[in-house]
Design an enzyme around this catalytic site. Structure first.
Site, PDB file in Angstrom:
ATOM      1  N   SER A 192       0.840  -1.204   0.000  1.00 52.65           N
ATOM      2  CA  SER A 192       0.000   0.000   0.000  1.00 52.65           C
ATOM      3  C   SER A 192       0.879   1.259   0.000  1.00 52.65           C
ATOM      4  O   SER A 192       1.631   1.467  -0.963  1.00 52.65           O
ATOM      5  CB  SER A 192      -0.951  -0.056   1.200  1.00 52.65           C
ATOM      6  OG  SER A 192      -1.960   0.909   1.084  1.00 52.65           O
TER       7      SER A 192
ATOM      8  N   HIS B 254      -4.003  -0.841  -4.311  1.00 52.89           N
ATOM      9  CA  HIS B 254      -5.463  -1.037  -4.136  1.00 52.89           C
ATOM     10  C   HIS B 254      -6.144  -0.698  -5.470  1.00 52.89           C
ATOM     11  O   HIS B 254      -7.185  -0.032  -5.479  1.00 52.89           O
ATOM     12  CB  HIS B 254      -6.020  -0.114  -3.038  1.00 52.89           C
ATOM     13  CG  HIS B 254      -5.405  -0.303  -1.681  1.00 52.89           C
ATOM     14  ND1 HIS B 254      -5.778  -1.312  -0.830  1.00 52.89           N
ATOM     15  CD2 HIS B 254      -4.427   0.393  -1.035  1.00 52.89           C
ATOM     16  CE1 HIS B 254      -5.066  -1.222   0.297  1.00 52.89           C
ATOM     17  NE2 HIS B 254      -4.244  -0.200   0.189  1.00 52.89           N
TER      18      HIS B 254
ATOM     19  N   GLU C 172      -5.125  -5.441  -4.806  1.00 54.78           N
ATOM     20  CA  GLU C 172      -4.947  -5.956  -3.443  1.00 54.78           C
ATOM     21  C   GLU C 172      -4.573  -7.442  -3.445  1.00 54.78           C
ATOM     22  O   GLU C 172      -4.926  -8.176  -4.360  1.00 54.78           O
ATOM     23  CB  GLU C 172      -6.240  -5.738  -2.648  1.00 54.78           C
ATOM     24  CG  GLU C 172      -6.486  -4.257  -2.394  1.00 54.78           C
ATOM     25  CD  GLU C 172      -7.734  -3.971  -1.572  1.00 54.78           C
ATOM     26  OE1 GLU C 172      -8.493  -4.918  -1.278  1.00 54.78           O
ATOM     27  OE2 GLU C 172      -7.938  -2.792  -1.228  1.00 54.78           O
TER      28      GLU C 172
END
Lengths: 270, 270
Positions: free
Chosen positions: B128, B170, B197
């Site tokens: 992330s 994401h 993800e």
């Protein structure tokens, strides 16, 4: 006779007298006699949806604006509807659910007269669901199975004024890139066109020109070197693709659908 | 000495002992001595975030898992942190806010030792925010000004283990195609990589291999024939671009970052 222009709108076009997109439709509608028909069949609140367009086109100066009240296949086969459509210069297909358009109108007499009149020069516009219905193939629905999962896409058959492309609408605003890419991965010969809100493509003679506020995205999978679609257990898809081409266009730019290239000479004053 | 592998994760990787992505990191970490460091600086709840990774790597069999408690530039310059990092085999950068990583660590002694050790073979993973920070340029934030409007994108400077690419994470789950495309339109020489993800790219010697559940999307603007970026009054952008290339890859496929092509021989058993 050449087919009429198709004005394909990504939804949420400005419905005031100075809105670019509806002005273009209004101007095109004047090339023939007969006025404008509003086809609200996609919507479950057809009266509400139609009244806004009737007002706007009246204000712009169209004297005859007729709502085509078609909410069943019987109505879509009715002779008064066929006669009314025969008398029109242009038809505007509203938003709603594109499945309703396909289910109620596909294969009826209204469907036939729309094709016949379009081939003879009638201008046809559609917004949102009315945009998706323009092509032979359309995305009917795409659902996320779970929060962190990918798309499951349902396709349907549209009115088929255009072959070899798939239209998606509300494109950036509803983040529909993934569903259009999946549709093109499954149909790489077909051009994917994603139209933003308050933005439209005007299709004539194998070329479209962009009109309005935002972007039009084009996915071209014909140049692909490799495509593999893996279906996950839950029915969603994971793609491996190589060498797709990507374009985006804004107001005033045109795209040649036959050679799949942007026409870089920007037209002014439109 | 060759630089160590970079494992760049799109967020939300499975944190159980049979998760593909963390297993790959665990296996790579064993090639050197010293154990794993967890760097939770991106997060405002670093203890909570770290403890999950400590548990998972302990369960997988790493004896020495050390949390690098760095929440200020002072700590990022502290000699005990530098010494600890020097002793590690691998470092895992958690999620959170990539701006915090840049602001707290950029240019410090910790930044320098990470680069030095990586060049000498240390394995570095990031998920992330920890994924975005890997490249020289990163997307810090993208905001929609209004419901029907387009993106306003803020860029920042990352740790720069990789040049010439921008990582977004994401990716499908948060529908970030538009913001990555805008970033590449502004920097067409740079490759845009959008990682889903529970999916990662393992970068080594100018090639990345995809590991995990979903897709990695690659936007290549180097082939562009035309780019025009129009800034709207509200600061949002509308793009006209022509001839970008698009690829997506799934588990087992690799991409050559130098010639910008998918390597079609799929590796098995990884």
């Amino acid at each position: 006779m050449n087919p009429g222009e198709l004005l394909i709108i990504g939804g949420a076009e400005e419905k005031c007298v100075d809105g670019d997109v509806l002005n273009v439709f209004f101007e095109l509608s004047k090339k023939n006699q007969g006025g404008i028909g509003i086809l609200p069949t996609a919507s479950k609140i057809p009266d509400e949806v139609s009244s806004v367009y009737v007002k706007t086109f009246n204000k712009l100066g169209t004297e005859r604006v007729i709502v085509l009240d078609v909410d069943s296949r019987d109505r879509a086969d009715a002779s008064d509807i066929v006669e009314t459509v025969s008398s029109l210069s242009a038809v505007f297909i509203t938003g709603g659910d594109q499945s309703r358009l396909a289910e109620i109108i596909g294969g009826t007499k209204l469907y036939s007269i729309l094709h016949e009149k379009w081939k003879a020069g009638m201008v046809i516009a559609g917004t949102s669901a009315g945009a998706s219905i323009m092509a032979r193939q359309m995305i009917v629905a795409a659902s996320m199975k779970q929060d962190d999962d990918k798309l499951d896409i349902e396709m349907g058959t549209g009115f088929g004024f255009l072959d070899n492309l798939i239209i998606d609408q509300h494109f950036s605003q509803r983040a529909r890139f993934d569903r259009l890419l999946s549709a093109i991965a499954e149909n790489p010969e077909i051009i994917g066109i994603g139209i933003d809100e308050n933005t439209a493509i005007l299709v004539k003679d194998g070329v479209f020109e962009v009109i309005g506020e935002h972007q039009v995205l084009v996915i071209d999978g014909k140049s692909n070197e490799f495509i593999e679609i893996k279906e996950a257990e839950n029915g969603s898809e994971e793609l491996t693709i190589s060498g797709f081409h990507l374009h985006t266009l804004t107001h005033g730019y045109s795209f040649d659908l036959s050679n799949r290239k942007i026409i870089l000479k920007k037209e002014n004053g439109k």
